[in-house]
Design an enzyme around this catalytic site. Structure first.
Site, PDB file in Angstrom:
ATOM      1  N   ASP A 303      10.303  17.835 -12.195  1.00 27.40           N
ATOM      2  CA  ASP A 303      10.932  16.622 -11.659  1.00 27.40           C
ATOM      3  C   ASP A 303      12.079  16.123 -12.537  1.00 27.40           C
ATOM      4  OD1 ASP A 303       8.830  16.087 -13.557  1.00 27.40           O
ATOM      5  OD2 ASP A 303       9.185  13.952 -13.178  1.00 27.40           O
ATOM      6  N   GLU A 304      13.060  15.483 -11.876  1.00 20.75           N
ATOM      7  CA  GLU A 304      14.127  14.718 -12.540  1.00 20.75           C
ATOM      8  C   GLU A 304      14.813  15.509 -13.651  1.00 20.75           C
ATOM      9  OE1 GLU A 304      11.726  11.260 -13.507  1.00 20.75           O
ATOM     10  OE2 GLU A 304      12.557  10.207 -11.806  1.00 20.75           O
TER      11      GLU A 304
END
Ligand code: IFG
Length: 487
Positions: A303-304
């Site tokens: 993620d991210e």
């Protein structure tokens, strides 16, 4: 005060079918629990039931091994059951002269015992009894999960065990532990000891942090397994890696280790994608975590990764899936991994739309964790003292009143393994905080994951109202949401 005799109307998750009949089964000093011969698992479950009975009747029914079917007692746990109950289903029949609980596996017996616990009075009484009902119950989804972020703020073994106990009462069967992030590395890796010596030494706000030794981690895994909860370890990569990068200079392209990080920004860190040391590092980490976790999954985050180029990200996600597979595990990643090529079997955990369409196109199985529905770190309302609100305010009603089977555009229910409610802990610092943000919203998640499709908020909120007393009796610091007319 809810009339305990009617408690079959307040079960959460709601069972597949409940048929009430006349009378009840009174607990007495003659109550005996019979279980399978020479079966450690069913013995544990029978003793758990005995403990639950003891809590309300004042005496713990003895547990005996069933040496024949002749009528010898009045509570029977049996592994002979209709195969349509599957691996986790159970049938329980309570009549005036006894209780018979049948399941194909110990997990089913465990879930039946959790239901019996909710049928018992909340408070102890000499005339404790169980209402005469017959219940047939089979879960809708196989993945009924919660996630605890032990990186932003560290929580020790005792807190994690309490969390496991509490979620097990609602038939949750997966606990995803977010073990590494920018602010902390929380599981000992013997081949890279500075990950915890340095990377585990602090947390959000600059406190002393902490970590699980491998012994402690195994203790958690075993404790969860005896409650039919599978631990899913997450080593977040290639972003959310400052704690690892701060622990080993050689992991950084600059050959310099960044400072430890104790604030709450995201997206600023990345592993060194084009250096082989990164993959040697990850191979060591995943080998050790896989050896400690006798469950099929390893979560690799994904993620991210805002400081990783798109090309590097795709290359990295392919390689880390290969490393996970090389250690005999199935990889799970947050939504964005869908942008990369997924190995067959890799699971996407959908929290935002990014990556979803491509994961769906690759026929990946999905776990749904929509942030605006079941992120437990979202504030309930503007007055919530804890939590964030980037995905919006999430009331008790919001977290219940949605339909997982049709929530994602064009996603077939057959592609959905189930749902999982993450608790991120940037603003959560104690067990009381964990309980405040988790309860009662997790009860609704448990029902969405277990009960047949088509339950209604109006029916659920009445059953939840009866659980306020039960949660108080368990000492749970739950949020008394104005959405519910608590009894
Ligand atoms: N997004 C980040 C989490 C956490 C969260 C807080 C995911 C997959 C926001 N990633 O959710 O690390 O910071 O709500």
């Amino acid at each position: 005060m809810h009339n305990p005799e009617d408690c079959y109307v307040c079960l959460i998750p709601k069972p597949t079918s409940v048929f009430e009949s006349e009378g009840n089964f009174s607990l007495s000093r003659d109550t005996i629990i019979f279980t399978q011969k020479d079966n450690r698992e069913t013995g544990f479950i029978a003793n758990l039931l005995s403990t639950f009975l003891g809590e309300v009747s004042g005496y713990e029914a003895p547990v005996r091994e069933q040496d024949s079917d002749k009528k010898q007692g009045n509570i029977y746990l049996s592994l002979k059951a209709d195969e349509s109950l599957g691996e986790e289903g159970y049938e329980v029949s309570i009549t005036t002269d006894g209780v018979r609980l049948h399941a194909n596996s110990p997990a089913g017996l465990f879930y039946g015992v959790q239901t019996l616990r909710q049928l018992l009075p909340i408070y102890s009484s000499e005339t404790a009894s169980l209402p005469a009902v017959s219940i047939r119950d089979v879960p809708r989804f196989e993945w009924r999960g919660a996630m605890l972020d032990v990186s932003r703020h560290f929580f020790g073994v005792e807190d994690v065990k309490r969390f496991i106990d509490l979620i097990s009462h609602y038939k949750i069967n997966r606990l995803h532990l977010h073990l590494s992030d920018d602010q902390g590395w929380r599981v000992e890796i013997k081949s890279w000891p500075r990950l915890t010596e340095v990377g585990g030494s602090t947390q959000v706000g600059g406190g002393k942090g902490g970590y699980f030794t491998q012994e402690q981690y195994k203790e958690i895994v075993d404790y969860a397994r005896s409650r039919y909860i599978m631990i899913v370890p997450e080593i977040d990569t290639p972003g959310h890696t400052n704690a690892a990068l701060a622990s080993y200079a050689e992991l950084n392209s600059s050959e310099e280790a960044p400072e430890l990080y104790t604030d709450t920004r995201v997206g600023f860190s990345s592993l060194w994608i084009n250096s082989e040391i990164t993959y040697t590092f990850l191979d060591d980490v995943i080998r050790e975590v896989a050896a400690l976790t006798p469950t099929p999954y390893i979560h690799i985050g994904g993620d991210e990764a805002r400081s990783t180029s798109e090309e590097d990200y795709k290359y990295f996600i392919k390689r880390i899936q290969e490393i996970v597979a090389a250690h005999g595990k199935t990889a799970i990643g947050w939504s964005e991994i869908g942008e990369a090529e997924l190995l067959p079997g890799t699971i996407a955990q959908i929290w935002i739309p990014a990556g979803f369409e491509n994961a769906k196109r690759q026929s990946a199985k999905m776990i749904l964790s929509p942030a605006n529905k079941i992120y437990l770190d979202m504030k309930y309302d503007t007055s919530s003292p804890l939590g964030l609100d980037w995905a919006g305010l999430v009331s008790v009603k919001d977290s219940y009143d949605w339909e997982p089977g049709s929530y994602m555009e064009g996603l077939e229910e057959s592609q959905i393994l189930g749902i999982e409610a993450p608790l991120w802990t940037e603003t959560v610092q104690s067990m009381k905080d964990i309980e405040y943000m988790t309860f009662p919203r997790l009860l609704g998640v448990a029902e969405l994951a277990w009960s047949p499709k088509g339950q209604t908020w109006d029916d659920y909120r009445q059953r939840l109202a009866a659980h306020g007393e039960r949660m108080e009796a368990m000492g749970i610091n739950f949020f008394k949401s104005p959405d519910v007319d608590w009894e």
